[in-house]
Design an enzyme around this catalytic site. Structure first.
Site, PDB file in Angstrom:
ATOM      1  N   THR A 395       0.837  -0.945  -0.069  1.00  0.00           N
ATOM      2  CA  THR A 395       0.084  -0.198  -0.218  1.00  0.00           C
ATOM      3  C   THR A 395       1.001   1.140  -0.002  1.00  0.00           C
ATOM      4  OG1 THR A 395      -2.096  -0.567   1.390  1.00  0.00           O
ATOM      5  CG2 THR A 395      -1.519   1.355   1.385  1.00  0.00           C
ATOM      6  N   THR A 413      -3.804   1.514  -2.518  1.00  0.00           N
ATOM      7  CA  THR A 413      -3.520   0.502  -2.320  1.00  0.00           C
ATOM      8  C   THR A 413      -3.960  -0.553  -3.184  1.00  0.00           C
ATOM      9  OG1 THR A 413      -3.515  -1.815  -0.987  1.00  0.00           O
ATOM     10  CG2 THR A 413      -5.095  -0.676  -0.506  1.00  0.00           C
ATOM     11  N   ASN A 415      -3.477  -3.791  -2.773  1.00  0.00           N
ATOM     12  CA  ASN A 415      -3.563  -4.787  -1.342  1.00  0.00           C
ATOM     13  C   ASN A 415      -2.085  -5.324  -1.109  1.00  0.00           C
ATOM     14  OD1 ASN A 415      -4.310  -6.417   0.977  1.00  0.00           O
ATOM     15  ND2 ASN A 415      -5.176  -7.806   0.276  1.00  0.00           N
ATOM     16  N   ASP A 437      -8.801  -8.345   1.847  1.00  0.00           N
ATOM     17  CA  ASP A 437      -9.466  -8.309   2.590  1.00  0.00           C
ATOM     18  C   ASP A 437     -10.332  -8.567   3.683  1.00  0.00           C
ATOM     19  OD1 ASP A 437      -6.733  -6.756   3.539  1.00  0.00           O
ATOM     20  OD2 ASP A 437      -7.738  -4.580   2.797  1.00  0.00           O
ATOM     21  N   SER A 466     -10.475  -2.067   5.909  1.00  0.00           N
ATOM     22  CA  SER A 466      -9.033  -1.668   5.803  1.00  0.00           C
ATOM     23  C   SER A 466      -8.978  -0.798   6.886  1.00  0.00           C
ATOM     24  CB  SER A 466      -9.480  -0.081   4.896  1.00  0.00           C
ATOM     25  OG  SER A 466      -8.361  -0.010   4.514  1.00  0.00           O
ATOM     26  N   GLY A 487       1.290  -0.994   5.255  1.00  0.00           N
ATOM     27  CA  GLY A 487       1.185  -2.249   5.775  1.00  0.00           C
ATOM     28  C   GLY A 487       0.421  -3.036   6.286  1.00  0.00           C
TER      29      GLY A 487
HETATM   30  N1  GLY Z   1      -5.082  -3.628   1.494  1.00  0.00           N
HETATM   31  C1  GLY Z   1      -4.496  -3.146   2.684  1.00  0.00           C
HETATM   32  C2  GLY Z   1      -5.759  -2.108   4.013  1.00  0.00           C
HETATM   33  O1  GLY Z   1      -6.738  -1.722   2.866  1.00  0.00           O
HETATM   34  O2  GLY Z   1      -5.924  -2.736   5.035  1.00  0.00           O
END
Ligand code: GLY
Length: 587
Positions: A395, A413, A415, A437, A466, A487
């Site tokens: 991200t 992101t 992901n 996610d 998220s 992260g």
């Molecule tokens: N894809 C990581 C988040 O959205 O937390």
């Protein structure tokens, strides 16, 4: 003697005070100085993108204009996370105080369903939610940028796409980091989940990705120019026909063609129907500072405010940075907030999230009563051998403050690093794997080792939960800090620790970002700390309290921040030393 004259002595003291005063520069920790700028600063994970943002500011664009150009530039120069094929959150605070949270998170396609990643026996099919076309959520980035421009931008869309178009068409020199990660199959900090050993293996699975990013095995070398002609054509179409082209034009058709060919489920109707959402930002406060952050479907803002509310009840400053007692309290706080995350949080369009309760001071004081100052509380059962990933490059966040005081905190992101691994044939950009996610199956950890509840189960049109936590902090009602990080779940704890470092430990933005970090997410019941972050003595003290440590250590996050020095109004840019090409730029 000179000092016998009291007046001279006082004048001397005064001069000494002014000469020695450099805003926020008395280092508590060895660290580079932040970038000091009078007008505007852009902090991003890629130096070229930061420069693009500053050029927009110099041309008279505001922070939102710069944010759009930076996001598009990162889609070219930082393919690991910068994107057209992903989604994210943009938190905007204009100089007049007006604040907006733009949610351009991906959504589950109409054909998505709760058990879509389970086999006949009800077991999760390995990597099905994280690699390839079925892992892709409907991308929101282009629609989010369009909305931001309509609401707050001042420049023309075409002019904001131009730098990214040029970078894709004419190319940019490949950095050491990019060459290394694409050729060696490890990123520089060696973290890669999803059952593949690294970016090279992931991208090799998809001929278009292999051709573009791996040059079919003739890997890019440091300093070579990486041109992306298909991506340039996509950007040119977006430039000429406008952002809707992505959802209704040739680009949309190219996405759907690839989906049909490779077993994906996103349709033209899905793309046409995608809508970003304007949400009210969440607000909390910590020791007199106002915290403005992202509401659901991010879990980050709620967890951040909940943790700050709990920690406010302890004198962290006196306990001292990295002391065992301070870190014990923070770990216990993380453990509790992440347990709430798993239980309560999901897309507010589909589930009722008890936001008010979770961020109330009363709730925090109730929770803090369960914290034993001397003993770690056990999280629920620990599943041995569970993967615990804390990747940093998946991200990306950037923070921007312009000369007028408008601020943008944007986290977006794909992901995982390089998303699903699939590049849209003929369009040159990678697609996300955001479906991972969601909860593929209750009780089964996702790529981040997160065990999540029913609130985050898959439903058509729903946004996956998220952890992205773009955050703005005010001091005395004035802009003070803009911060965020990549992260996965570690994002929330990274943003937390940067804020604690600034407010409790008086660090400037660069020191606060560089200071070592640690992470706990309830389950698995394990503390992760960065290499050299904890001394052996500190680990022993925490073990004596009952904390369990991961045998793995890796870097956590890649935070990008801007801080305002209240005395001089200078903008201080801080970019994470964990990000190989991360740089702040200012003017
Ligand atoms: N894809 C990581 C988040 O959205 O937390």
């Amino acid at each position: 003697m000179f000092f016998r004259n009291r007046a001279f002595f006082l004048i001397f003291l005064l001069i000494f005070y002014f000469i020695s005063y450099i805003p926020y520069s008395k280092p508590q920790a060895a660290s580079l100085y932040p970038v000091y700028a009078k007008n505007g600063v852009v902090s991003s994970s890629d130096r070229i993108a930061s420069e693009v943002g500053v050029e927009i500011l110099k041309k008279g664009g505001n922070a939102v204009d710069a944010a759009i150009a930076v996001a598009l530039a990162l889609a070219v120069t930082y393919p690991t996370a910068g994107n057209l094929g992903g989604g994210g959150f943009m938190l905007i605070r204009m100089a007049d105080g007006k604040t907006t949270a733009i949610d351009y998170r991906e959504t589950a396609p109409a054909k998505a369903s709760r058990d879509m990643y389970l086999d006949r026996e009800g077991k999760v099919i390995p990597s099905s939610s994280s690699i390839g076309y079925l892992a892709v959520g409907i991308p929101g980035t282009v629609a989010g940028l369009k909305l931001a421009l309509e609401k707050y931008g001042t420049m023309k869309w075409q002019d904001l796409v131009e730098p990214a178009y040029r970078l894709a068409k004419d190319g940019f020199p490949v950095s050491y980091w990019l060459a290394h990660t694409l050729s060696t199959n490890t990123d520089l900090v060696d973290r890669f989940p999803r059952g593949v050993s690294g970016p090279r293996e992931l991208l090799s699975k998809f001929p278009e990705s292999k051709r573009i990013f791996l040059r079919d095995g003739n890997y890019y070398k440091v300093g070579e120019i990486l041109k992306q002609p298909e991506l340039a054509q996509t950007l040119e179409r977006l430039q000429k026909e406008g952002p809707d082209e992505f959802y209704q034009g040739t680009t949309a058709q190219l996405i759907v063609k690839d989906m049909k060919k490779h077993g994906g489920i996103i349709t033209l109707e899905d793309l046409k129907g995608y809508k970003p959402v304007v949400r009210e930002a969440l607000r909390g406060d910590y020791r007199g500072y106002e915290i403005i952050t992202m509401p659901p479907p991010s879990s980050g803002g709620i967890a951040l405010i909940e943790m700050l509310n709990i920690l406010e009840q302890y004198d962290l400053k006196s306990l001292g940075f990295n002391s065992s007692q301070r870190n014990h309290l923070i770990i216990e706080t993380m453990r509790r907030a992440f347990a709430d995350r798993a239980e309560f949080l999901g897309d507010p369009g589909f589930v009722k999230v008890p936001i008010k309760g979770l961020i109330s001071k009363n709730y925090a004081s109730q929770i803090s009563k369960s914290i034993n100052l001397n003993k770690a509380t056990q999280s629920q059962e620990i599943k041995p051998g569970q993967a615990f990933s804390y990747e940093s490059d998946s991200t990306t966040h950037f923070s921007i403050v312009d000369s007028m005081g408008n601020a943008v905190a944007n986290t977006y992101t794909l992901n995982g690093s390089y998303g699903s691994g699939a590049t849209v044939t003929g369009a040159g950009f990678l697609l996300n794997n955001e479906m991972d996610d969601f909860t593929a199956k209750i009780g089964v950890p996702n790529d981040y080792g997160l065990i999540q509840g029913d609130a985050n189960s898959i439903t058509a049109g729903k946004r996956p939960l998220s952890s992205m936590t773009p955050t703005i902090v005010l001091k005395d009602g004035k802009l003070f800090l803009v911060i965020g990080s990549p992260g996965g779940p570690t994002i929330i704890n990274t943003v937390l620790q940067v804020i604690l470092n600034v407010i409790d430990h008086n660090m400037n933005v660069q020191q606060a970002i560089d200071a070592p970090r640690f992470h706990h997410q309830w389950l698995p019941d394990i503390v992760v700390f960065e290499p050299y972050g904890f001394s052996l003595d500190l680990v022993d003290l925490l073990k004596n309290k009952g904390h369990i440590f991961s045998s793995k250590a890796g870097y956590i996050g890649n935070a990008q921040g801007v801080m305002i020095d209240p005395q001089t109004n200078f903008r201080l840019g801080g970019s994470d030393s964990r990000g190989a090409d991360a740089r702040s730029a200012g003017y």
